[in-house]
Design a protein around this motif. Structure first.
Motif, PDB file in Angstrom:
ATOM      1  N   ALA A   1       0.835  -1.205   0.000  1.00 27.11           N
ATOM      2  CA  ALA A   1       0.000   0.000   0.000  1.00 27.11           C
ATOM      3  C   ALA A   1       0.865   1.249   0.000  1.00 27.11           C
ATOM      4  O   ALA A   1       0.582   2.221  -0.719  1.00 27.11           O
ATOM      5  CB  ALA A   1      -0.935  -0.011   1.203  1.00 27.11           C
ATOM      6  N   ALA A   2       1.945   1.241   0.804  1.00 22.81           N
ATOM      7  CA  ALA A   2       2.817   2.408   0.883  1.00 22.81           C
ATOM      8  C   ALA A   2       3.521   2.674  -0.442  1.00 22.81           C
ATOM      9  O   ALA A   2       3.738   3.827  -0.837  1.00 22.81           O
ATOM     10  CB  ALA A   2       3.845   2.212   1.991  1.00 22.81           C
TER      11      ALA A   2
ATOM     12  N   LEU B   1      -1.234  -1.664  -4.712  1.00 24.33           N
ATOM     13  CA  LEU B   1      -2.524  -2.325  -4.552  1.00 24.33           C
ATOM     14  C   LEU B   1      -3.535  -1.935  -5.628  1.00 24.33           C
ATOM     15  O   LEU B   1      -4.735  -2.140  -5.454  1.00 24.33           O
ATOM     16  CB  LEU B   1      -3.098  -2.026  -3.158  1.00 24.33           C
ATOM     17  CG  LEU B   1      -2.321  -2.642  -1.995  1.00 24.33           C
ATOM     18  CD1 LEU B   1      -3.002  -2.358  -0.671  1.00 24.33           C
ATOM     19  CD2 LEU B   1      -2.141  -4.151  -2.192  1.00 24.33           C
ATOM     20  N   THR B   2      -3.038  -1.410  -6.732  1.00 24.35           N
ATOM     21  CA  THR B   2      -3.931  -1.124  -7.860  1.00 24.35           C
ATOM     22  C   THR B   2      -3.679  -2.152  -8.954  1.00 24.35           C
ATOM     23  O   THR B   2      -2.562  -2.674  -9.083  1.00 24.35           O
ATOM     24  CB  THR B   2      -3.688   0.284  -8.423  1.00 24.35           C
ATOM     25  OG1 THR B   2      -2.376   0.326  -9.017  1.00 24.35           O
ATOM     26  CG2 THR B   2      -3.784   1.331  -7.317  1.00 24.35           C
TER      27      THR B   2
ATOM     28  N   LEU C   1       0.047  -3.755 -10.072  1.00 24.42           N
ATOM     29  CA  LEU C   1       0.303  -5.192 -10.000  1.00 24.42           C
ATOM     30  C   LEU C   1       0.714  -5.741 -11.355  1.00 24.42           C
ATOM     31  O   LEU C   1       1.576  -6.637 -11.447  1.00 24.42           O
ATOM     32  CB  LEU C   1      -0.944  -5.920  -9.484  1.00 24.42           C
ATOM     33  CG  LEU C   1      -1.273  -5.690  -8.000  1.00 24.42           C
ATOM     34  CD1 LEU C   1      -2.631  -6.272  -7.654  1.00 24.42           C
ATOM     35  CD2 LEU C   1      -0.187  -6.303  -7.112  1.00 24.42           C
ATOM     36  N   LEU C   2       0.144  -5.211 -12.418  1.00 29.13           N
ATOM     37  CA  LEU C   2       0.545  -5.637 -13.763  1.00 29.13           C
ATOM     38  C   LEU C   2       1.986  -5.232 -14.054  1.00 29.13           C
ATOM     39  O   LEU C   2       2.737  -5.989 -14.667  1.00 29.13           O
ATOM     40  CB  LEU C   2      -0.399  -5.030 -14.803  1.00 29.13           C
ATOM     41  CG  LEU C   2      -1.780  -5.683 -14.928  1.00 29.13           C
ATOM     42  CD1 LEU C   2      -2.659  -4.886 -15.881  1.00 29.13           C
ATOM     43  CD2 LEU C   2      -1.639  -7.131 -15.413  1.00 29.13           C
ATOM     44  N   ARG C   3       2.369  -4.020 -13.610  1.00 34.20           N
ATOM     45  CA  ARG C   3       3.755  -3.574 -13.807  1.00 34.20           C
ATOM     46  C   ARG C   3       4.727  -4.475 -13.049  1.00 34.20           C
ATOM     47  O   ARG C   3       5.802  -4.820 -13.551  1.00 34.20           O
ATOM     48  CB  ARG C   3       3.907  -2.118 -13.354  1.00 34.20           C
ATOM     49  CG  ARG C   3       3.294  -1.108 -14.306  1.00 34.20           C
ATOM     50  CD  ARG C   3       3.768   0.300 -13.989  1.00 34.20           C
ATOM     51  NE  ARG C   3       3.245   0.789 -12.728  1.00 34.20           N
ATOM     52  CZ  ARG C   3       2.194   1.579 -12.602  1.00 34.20           C
ATOM     53  NH1 ARG C   3       1.540   1.977 -13.674  1.00 34.20           N
ATOM     54  NH2 ARG C   3       1.787   1.995 -11.415  1.00 34.20           N
TER      55      ARG C   3
ATOM     56  N   ALA D   1      11.095   1.934 -13.135  1.00 37.19           N
ATOM     57  CA  ALA D   1      11.133   2.597 -14.438  1.00 37.19           C
ATOM     58  C   ALA D   1       9.749   2.592 -15.092  1.00 37.19           C
ATOM     59  O   ALA D   1       9.323   3.593 -15.685  1.00 37.19           O
ATOM     60  CB  ALA D   1      12.146   1.904 -15.347  1.00 37.19           C
ATOM     61  N   ARG D   2       9.034   1.469 -14.974  1.00 39.40           N
ATOM     62  CA  ARG D   2       7.686   1.397 -15.537  1.00 39.40           C
ATOM     63  C   ARG D   2       6.723   2.335 -14.809  1.00 39.40           C
ATOM     64  O   ARG D   2       5.786   2.862 -15.410  1.00 39.40           O
ATOM     65  CB  ARG D   2       7.155  -0.041 -15.433  1.00 39.40           C
ATOM     66  CG  ARG D   2       7.870  -1.058 -16.313  1.00 39.40           C
ATOM     67  CD  ARG D   2       7.396  -2.470 -15.991  1.00 39.40           C
ATOM     68  NE  ARG D   2       8.134  -3.489 -16.727  1.00 39.40           N
ATOM     69  CZ  ARG D   2       7.778  -3.962 -17.913  1.00 39.40           C
ATOM     70  NH1 ARG D   2       6.663  -3.512 -18.485  1.00 39.40           N
ATOM     71  NH2 ARG D   2       8.503  -4.878 -18.516  1.00 39.40           N
ATOM     72  N   THR D   3       6.967   2.541 -13.508  1.00 37.37           N
ATOM     73  CA  THR D   3       6.039   3.326 -12.683  1.00 37.37           C
ATOM     74  C   THR D   3       6.359   4.814 -12.707  1.00 37.37           C
ATOM     75  O   THR D   3       5.460   5.657 -12.805  1.00 37.37           O
ATOM     76  CB  THR D   3       6.071   2.824 -11.238  1.00 37.37           C
ATOM     77  OG1 THR D   3       5.786   1.421 -11.211  1.00 37.37           O
ATOM     78  CG2 THR D   3       5.056   3.559 -10.374  1.00 37.37           C
TER      79      THR D   3
END
Length: 513
Positions: A11-12, A16-17, A21-23, A43-45
């Motif tokens: 969560a931090a 939790l989205t 989770l896909l990333r 990098a993806r985020t």
């Protein structure tokens, strides 16, 4: 409990989205389980968000990942690195070292984090029995390595013309291969600093083993609320490395510098308006002396790696407010105890309370649990101290005690205790009293032989700038504050006490003065 702790950390970090989770799943599918997975996820985020800045370059998360991945492929192709390989990484805090850290992990090789300040003899002792496949190092360490017995493959961190991390990481690769998936090798931290024979503290990065310290750093230090962190502590030390990895996961901006100089550190914090810094107490003390006004942006000062004196804790609170955290742990068990600003306000000498998921106890000579207020051997048990998944108790090498409210305190190292006239005396306790004198800047105490008592104490004292104090005046001041057997037989005034590059008092050099 592990599941709850995992959910809190996720969560931090914002995991939790469904999109996050896909990333994470994509990063795991691309790289397997190693440190590069973390950098790929970041990098993806966080993409074009600034990730790292040092004296040479500033990198976004996307650039940090792409260059680390390029370097990983070059290391496999040029040096044959893979599962079972051994790589030594030695250098100051800079972007090339951060790239190499992730790149080597991605190959599956075991990674040895080497103290950048060791002597040729220590390097020979360290590398003689380990047969490294590759040693990555700074250019200024070439003379040191040349004086050692190491004759294996080497790669510079930086160079303009020779093969080096900075050039390999930025190399154009027309025949770019597919990302290599591997499980991580061991990450080996070396204890012993620069003054003794180093011992290995191997860790195989595990999600559940790191949940407790990550959750504690997130919840107690509120690191998710910070935006820019200056990692002043060396990355080859577990403390500096942990801060780097956590801020990478959070997508924060990390400031690195090749060395520490108090005035420059203050300017860096002021110019970037850094709100978090990782330091050893010596660094903090020197920054407060240099320019405390430049530190006003700080909301988290994480001190660890050495003992924090009550005097320094109180001075920090007076000048900067309630921003200081005291961290305590071992290379084997990792972070175990954290003192919050509220803990330090109430008890400036405390190392804090045990983290959730970590066992901490004080044992008597009979190996029974000591009562509150009674001193004994400090022992810790954490997921990282386990073998084959079973946590075990580890003796920290420190003598300590706890109060009625669950806060722990140090009394000194077990191997520094002396017996004077039949009484056990801990130099650390005497040092803390000496530091309380308004004209004492720093102090250290060691044992000396004595015909009558067997051993007595010898105090080495550094006065504040312009301070005037005689040995007899200081002894008189101590008489009402220390027991008879704690009184120093001799007091020597020194210009400056010796410290290791990790900010620990160098007691071997001290007694040779």
């Amino acid at each position: 409990m592990k599941a709850i702790r995992l959910l809190r950390v996720m969560a931090a970090i914002g995991l939790l989205t469904p999109r996050a989770l896909l990333r994470l799943a994509a990063a795991l599918l691309t790289h397997g389980v190693n440190l590069m997975t973390l950098l790929n996820f970041s990098a993806r985020t966080y993409g074009e968000r600034t990730a790292l800045t040092d004296e040479r370059e500033t990198l976004t998360y996307d650039e940090w990942y792409r260059q680390s991945e390029q370097l990983s492929q070059e290391l496999r192709a040029r040096y044959g690195l893979g599962k079972g390989s051994k790589v030594g990484l030695m250098g100051k805090n800079h972007a090339s070292l951060a790239k190499a850290l992730f790149a080597v992990s991605s190959t599956g090789a075991d990674l040895y984090l080497l103290n950048a300040e060791m002597s040729p003899r220590q390097l020979t002792d360290l590398l003689g029995s380990r047969e490294l496949d590759l040693l990555i190092h700074d250019e200024e360490q070439e003379a040191l390595i040349g004086l050692s017995s190491y004759r294996g493959s080497r790669l510079l961190n930086y160079h303009e013309t020779l093969p080096a991390v900075n050039r390999l990481a930025a190399a154009a690769s027309p025949m770019r291969t597919k990302s290599f998936k591997s499980s991580t090798g061991k990450l080996i931290l070396l204890t012993g600093g620069t003054t003794g024979k180093a011992k290995e503290a191997p860790h195989r990065p595990s999600l559940f083993a790191y949940l407790a310290p990550f959750e504690a750093l997130l919840s107690r230090l509120k690191l998710a609320d910070r935006h820019t962190a200056y990692v002043a502590t060396p990355l080859y030390h577990g403390y500096g490395l942990a801060v780097l990895l956590l801020f990478c996961a959070l997508g924060k901006k990390v400031l690195l510098r090749r060395g520490f100089e108090a005035e420059a550190a203050c300017r860096l914090i002021r110019d970037h308006q850094a709100d978090a810094v990782s330091v050893v107490p010596l660094m903090l003390r020197r920054m407060l002396q240099a320019d405390p006004e430049a530190l006003k942006s700080l909301r988290c000062v994480a001190s660890g790696g050495a003992e924090l004196s009550p005097k320094l804790a109180e001075e920090t609170r007076r000048r900067l407010g309630n921003v200081l955290y005291n961290l305590y742990g071992t290379s084997e068990a990792g972070l175990a105890v954290i003192a919050t600003p509220q803990d330090l306000e109430r008890s400036p000498g405390t190392i804090g309370r045990a983290m959730e998921g970590v066992g901490l106890t004080v044992l008597t000579d009979a190996s029974t649990e000591a009562a509150p207020g009674a001193a004994g051997r400090l022992c810790v048990r954490s997921p990282r101290s386990g073998r084959r998944g079973e946590p075990r108790w580890i003796e920290t090498g420190d003598w300590g005690w706890r109060d009625e409210e669950g806060r722990y305190f140090l009394s000194g190292r077990t191997d520094s205790m002396i017996v004077s006239g039949g009484e056990n005396v801990y130099p650390f306790e005497v040092e803390q009293v000496l530091l309380a004198h308004p004209q004492v800047e720093d102090a250290a105490v060691a044992g000396m032989m004595d015909e009558l008592y067997g051993q007595r104490l010898k105090a080495y004292v550094q006065l504040v700038p312009g301070g005037r104090l005689s040995a007899e005046e200081l002894k008189e001041w101590l008489r009402s504050r220390l027991a008879r057997y704690q009184q120093p037989k001799e007091i020597v005034f020194v210009r400056r006490l010796p410290y290791t590059p990790l900010g620990k008092l160098d007691r071997k050099r001290l007694t040779q003065q």
